[in-house]
Structures are given as structure tokens and as C-alpha cells.
Write a protein that holds these residues in place. Structure first.
Motif, PDB file in Angstrom:
ATOM      1  N   CYS A  72       0.962  -1.160   0.024  1.00  0.00           N
ATOM      2  CA  CYS A  72      -0.014   0.014   0.001  1.00  0.00           C
ATOM      3  C   CYS A  72       0.984   1.211   0.008  1.00  0.00           C
ATOM      4  CB  CYS A  72      -0.927   0.037   1.181  1.00  0.00           C
ATOM      5  SG  CYS A  72      -2.334  -1.303   1.231  1.00  0.00           S
ATOM      6  N   SER A  73       1.818   1.297   0.788  1.00  0.00           N
ATOM      7  CA  SER A  73       2.993   2.336   0.777  1.00  0.00           C
ATOM      8  C   SER A  73       3.341   2.754  -0.661  1.00  0.00           C
ATOM      9  CB  SER A  73       4.204   1.969   1.922  1.00  0.00           C
ATOM     10  OG  SER A  73       5.034   3.268   1.719  1.00  0.00           O
ATOM     11  N   GLU A  74       3.870   1.869  -1.264  1.00  0.00           N
ATOM     12  CA  GLU A  74       4.620   1.960  -2.752  1.00  0.00           C
ATOM     13  C   GLU A  74       3.595   2.386  -3.554  1.00  0.00           C
ATOM     14  OE1 GLU A  74       7.516   2.108  -2.727  1.00  0.00           O
ATOM     15  OE2 GLU A  74       8.428   0.956  -1.006  1.00  0.00           O
ATOM     16  N   CYS A  75       2.444   1.853  -3.685  1.00  0.00           N
ATOM     17  CA  CYS A  75       1.226   2.010  -4.580  1.00  0.00           C
ATOM     18  C   CYS A  75       0.796   3.423  -4.215  1.00  0.00           C
ATOM     19  CB  CYS A  75       0.227   1.104  -4.621  1.00  0.00           C
ATOM     20  SG  CYS A  75       0.571  -0.483  -5.067  1.00  0.00           S
ATOM     21  N   TYR A  76       0.563   3.877  -3.025  1.00  0.00           N
ATOM     22  CA  TYR A  76       0.191   5.237  -2.640  1.00  0.00           C
ATOM     23  C   TYR A  76       1.127   6.192  -3.187  1.00  0.00           C
ATOM     24  CZ  TYR A  76      -0.916   9.455  -0.008  1.00  0.00           C
ATOM     25  OH  TYR A  76      -0.863  10.666   0.591  1.00  0.00           O
ATOM     26  N   MET A  77       2.140   6.010  -2.831  1.00  0.00           N
ATOM     27  CA  MET A  77       3.313   7.106  -3.225  1.00  0.00           C
ATOM     28  C   MET A  77       3.239   7.238  -4.609  1.00  0.00           C
ATOM     29  SD  MET A  77       6.454   6.822  -0.736  1.00  0.00           S
ATOM     30  CE  MET A  77       6.928   4.864  -0.755  1.00  0.00           C
ATOM     31  N   LEU A  78       2.982   6.311  -5.441  1.00  0.00           N
ATOM     32  CA  LEU A  78       3.113   6.475  -6.970  1.00  0.00           C
ATOM     33  C   LEU A  78       1.959   7.226  -7.524  1.00  0.00           C
ATOM     34  CD1 LEU A  78       4.472   5.907  -9.770  1.00  0.00           C
ATOM     35  CD2 LEU A  78       3.474   3.375  -9.707  1.00  0.00           C
ATOM     36  N   PHE A 129       9.913   9.025  -3.278  1.00  0.00           N
ATOM     37  CA  PHE A 129       9.611   7.831  -3.796  1.00  0.00           C
ATOM     38  C   PHE A 129      10.698   6.997  -4.509  1.00  0.00           C
ATOM     39  CE2 PHE A 129       7.851   5.560  -7.605  1.00  0.00           C
ATOM     40  CZ  PHE A 129       7.346   4.496  -7.014  1.00  0.00           C
ATOM     41  N   LEU A 130      11.570   7.418  -5.072  1.00  0.00           N
ATOM     42  CA  LEU A 130      12.746   6.790  -6.031  1.00  0.00           C
ATOM     43  C   LEU A 130      13.505   6.147  -4.998  1.00  0.00           C
ATOM     44  CD1 LEU A 130      13.227   9.111  -9.039  1.00  0.00           C
ATOM     45  CD2 LEU A 130      11.953   7.099  -8.869  1.00  0.00           C
ATOM     46  N   VAL A 131      14.053   6.981  -3.917  1.00  0.00           N
ATOM     47  CA  VAL A 131      14.764   6.237  -3.050  1.00  0.00           C
ATOM     48  C   VAL A 131      14.441   5.512  -2.047  1.00  0.00           C
ATOM     49  CG1 VAL A 131      16.256   7.143  -1.009  1.00  0.00           C
ATOM     50  CG2 VAL A 131      16.246   8.856  -2.776  1.00  0.00           C
ATOM     51  N   ASN A 132      12.980   5.365  -1.841  1.00  0.00           N
ATOM     52  CA  ASN A 132      12.427   4.567  -1.186  1.00  0.00           C
ATOM     53  C   ASN A 132      12.496   3.206  -1.901  1.00  0.00           C
ATOM     54  OD1 ASN A 132       9.733   2.681  -0.396  1.00  0.00           O
ATOM     55  ND2 ASN A 132      10.041   4.133   1.086  1.00  0.00           N
ATOM     56  N   VAL A 133      12.030   3.115  -3.212  1.00  0.00           N
ATOM     57  CA  VAL A 133      12.140   2.019  -4.006  1.00  0.00           C
ATOM     58  C   VAL A 133      13.366   1.439  -4.039  1.00  0.00           C
ATOM     59  CG1 VAL A 133      11.551   0.953  -6.116  1.00  0.00           C
ATOM     60  CG2 VAL A 133      10.023   2.776  -5.267  1.00  0.00           C
ATOM     61  N   VAL A 134      14.452   2.151  -4.331  1.00  0.00           N
ATOM     62  CA  VAL A 134      15.551   1.495  -4.542  1.00  0.00           C
ATOM     63  C   VAL A 134      16.338   1.073  -3.220  1.00  0.00           C
ATOM     64  CG1 VAL A 134      18.184   2.173  -4.715  1.00  0.00           C
ATOM     65  CG2 VAL A 134      16.638   3.147  -6.357  1.00  0.00           C
ATOM     66  N   ALA A 135      15.812   1.623  -2.042  1.00  0.00           N
ATOM     67  CA  ALA A 135      16.132   1.278  -0.726  1.00  0.00           C
ATOM     68  C   ALA A 135      15.665  -0.179  -0.418  1.00  0.00           C
ATOM     69  CB  ALA A 135      16.317   2.119   0.346  1.00  0.00           C
ATOM     70  N   PHE A 136      14.496  -0.226  -0.721  1.00  0.00           N
ATOM     71  CA  PHE A 136      13.699  -1.509  -0.434  1.00  0.00           C
ATOM     72  C   PHE A 136      14.130  -2.564  -1.234  1.00  0.00           C
ATOM     73  CE2 PHE A 136      10.200  -4.443  -1.468  1.00  0.00           C
ATOM     74  CZ  PHE A 136       9.839  -4.944  -0.196  1.00  0.00           C
ATOM     75  N   GLY A 137      14.772  -2.329  -2.492  1.00  0.00           N
ATOM     76  CA  GLY A 137      15.342  -3.475  -3.438  1.00  0.00           C
ATOM     77  C   GLY A 137      16.506  -3.782  -2.858  1.00  0.00           C
TER      78      GLY A 137
END
Length: 255
Positions: free
Chosen positions: A151-157, A186-194
Motif C-alpha cells: 500500500c505504501s509503494e502504490c500510494y506514493m506512486l 519515492f525513488l529513494v524508497n524503492v531503491v532502498a527497498f530493493g
């Protein structure tokens, strides 16, 4: 819902008028302060236990779960912070629902409703994973974590795309600033999660010294960028006040 009124209410009927900036700061400071306390206390007083993993190799940072949920007083502090900040986060989600109805083109309003729904589910999932730790109920904690991340990733996007492509009018300078922060966080969050996922898998596969430390570090980045993304509401509702009076109830005002 929180409608927006442009005229002053009768001062005698106003119960309170609170600058939205204070609400945004309060909603951020509670989980941020709780998180920093939990990590610092774990490092200072529970270092060995909080950094231990089944691989039994050198590790220098506790994971988020170990820092906030495994030991006292960290667990109580974190739960209290999440409990207190939940009503504020839900109130902000309600404000965004009205905000999207007023400022997003009619053809994209369903996406605005979806974004607000995801925001509420994210908040509730965070509450669940905080109060049901992996030690208490692993399945509940795991499922709540999956829902929270999804939900977090989808909401941010969706929130970023709505503000970039679906606004009725040109963005004001402070709204453009908010949009830039949304994109970058959002971009930093996605990269950090990966990267966190990669380090977690590598640690469990190879048991190399220090890899779990990087996993924990990237986890921290995911947590902090999530908090930062929600803090962009400071600019989305710039110069607005949350007002409660006897005539209109709770609403947003430009005065």
C-alpha cells in the motif's frame, strides 16, 4: 470530509484553529522520535541481542523489527508513538480526500479515492505490525508488513502521478516543491527497498559478516523516506488551518 471555507467563522463559535503545519509536524515527530529512540536505545543497551542473527556473524545495526518490537522499553515507546499518531494520519488522509475532489480533474477522481484508501490501509497495517510483532504472531506480523509495503509503494506512486498529471490548475511554487520531494523520496524508497531485499537474501544464503548491517541500514532509509513522503502534506496544505466551529464542524480554512 473536511470542506474548505474561505470566510472567517464567528470568533465566538470557533473551538480551535490550528495551523496545518503543526498537525503535519506532530504526525511526523511521533513515529520519527519513537524510531530514533528505539534504534539508539537498542545500540546503547541491547546491542548484542538486537544485532544477533542465526548466522552468528559480525553485525553492527539492529533490524527495524528488532529495534522496535523485541525488547523493552523500545516496544512500548514505539507502540505508544504509533497509537498516538494514528488519528493524526487518518485525519490527514481525510483532508487529502477532499483535496483531491477539489483539485483533481473529474476523470481522475477515482484514482484520488484509491490513493486515500491505500493511505488508510497503510496506516492500519502499520498499526497491526507494530502491535503484533514477529515474536507475538509471526503470520499476523508478516501479512501486515506485506500489506504495509504494498500500500505504501502504490500510494506514493499514485499520489505523485495525480499531482503531476491530473491537477485542474497549474501548481503553485510550494506545490511544485512538494511534487519534487514526492518524486525523489519515492525513488529513494524503492531503491532502498530493493537493496534491503537483496542484502536480506544474501545474508541468509551466505552468512557474510556485515551484510545484515547493510540490510538494516537500507531498512532505515525505507522507513525515513516513507515518513518524509507523508511530510510533504506540509506543502500540499501550505498556509491552511484546521478549524473546528459550531457551524461547520471540522474543516480546512485559508484564514
Amino acid at each position: 470530509m473536511l470542506p474548505t471555507y474561505e470566510r472567517f467563522s464567528d470568533p465566538k463559535s470557533v473551538f480551535f484553529r490550528l495551523p496545518f503545519a503543526r498537525l503535519a509536524l506532530a504526525a511526523l515527530s511521533l513515529p520519527l522520535g519513537g524510531f530514533l529512540f528505539c534504534v539508539a536505545w537498542s545500540l546503547a543497551f541491547d546491542f548484542v541481542r538486537s544485532t544477533y542473527t542465526h548466522c552468528d556473524v559480525a553485525n553492527y545495526l539492529p533490524s527495524v523489527s528488532a529495534a522496535i518490537g523485541n525488547y523493552e522499553p523500545q516496544r512500548t515507546v514505539w507502540r505508544l508513538a504509533i497509537f498516538l499518531h494514528l488519528p493524526l494520519r487518518l485525519a490527514v488522509a481525510k483532508m487529502y480526500l477532499e483535496h483531491y475532489r477539489e483539485h483533481i480533474r473529474r476523470s481522475r477522481r477515482l484514482l484520488g479515492i484509491l490513493a486515500c484508501t491505500l493511505n488508510v490501509v497503510e496506516d492500519l497495517a502499520l498499526f497491526c505490525l507494530s502491535f503484533w510483532t514477529s515474536a507475538d504472531s509471526y503470520e499476523t506480523h508478516r501479512n501486515a508488513f506485506v500489506v504495509f509495503i504494498a500500500c505504501s509503494e502504490c500510494y506514493m506512486l499514485i499520489s505523485y502521478l495525480l499531482n503531476r498529471n491530473a491537477r485542474k490548475a497549474v501548481l503553485l511554487p510550494h506545490e511544485e516543491k512538494s511534487l519534487r520531494y514526492k518524486r525523489n523520496l519515492f525513488l529513494v524508497n524503492v531503491v532502498a527497498f530493493g537493496l534491503a531485499g537483496y542484502c536480506f537474501v544474501r545474508h541468509n544464503s551466505h552468512c557474510e559478516a556485515g551484510v545484515y548491517t547493510f540490510f538494516a541500514l537500507f531498512e532505515y532509509v525505507v522507513v525515513l523516506t516513507n515518513m518524509g513522503f507523508h511530510m510533504t502534506s506540509y506543502w500540499d496544505f501550505y498556509a491552511m488551518n484546521v478549524v473546528c466551529d459550531s457551524k461547520h464542524g471540522l474543516y480546512l480554512s485559508q484564514f
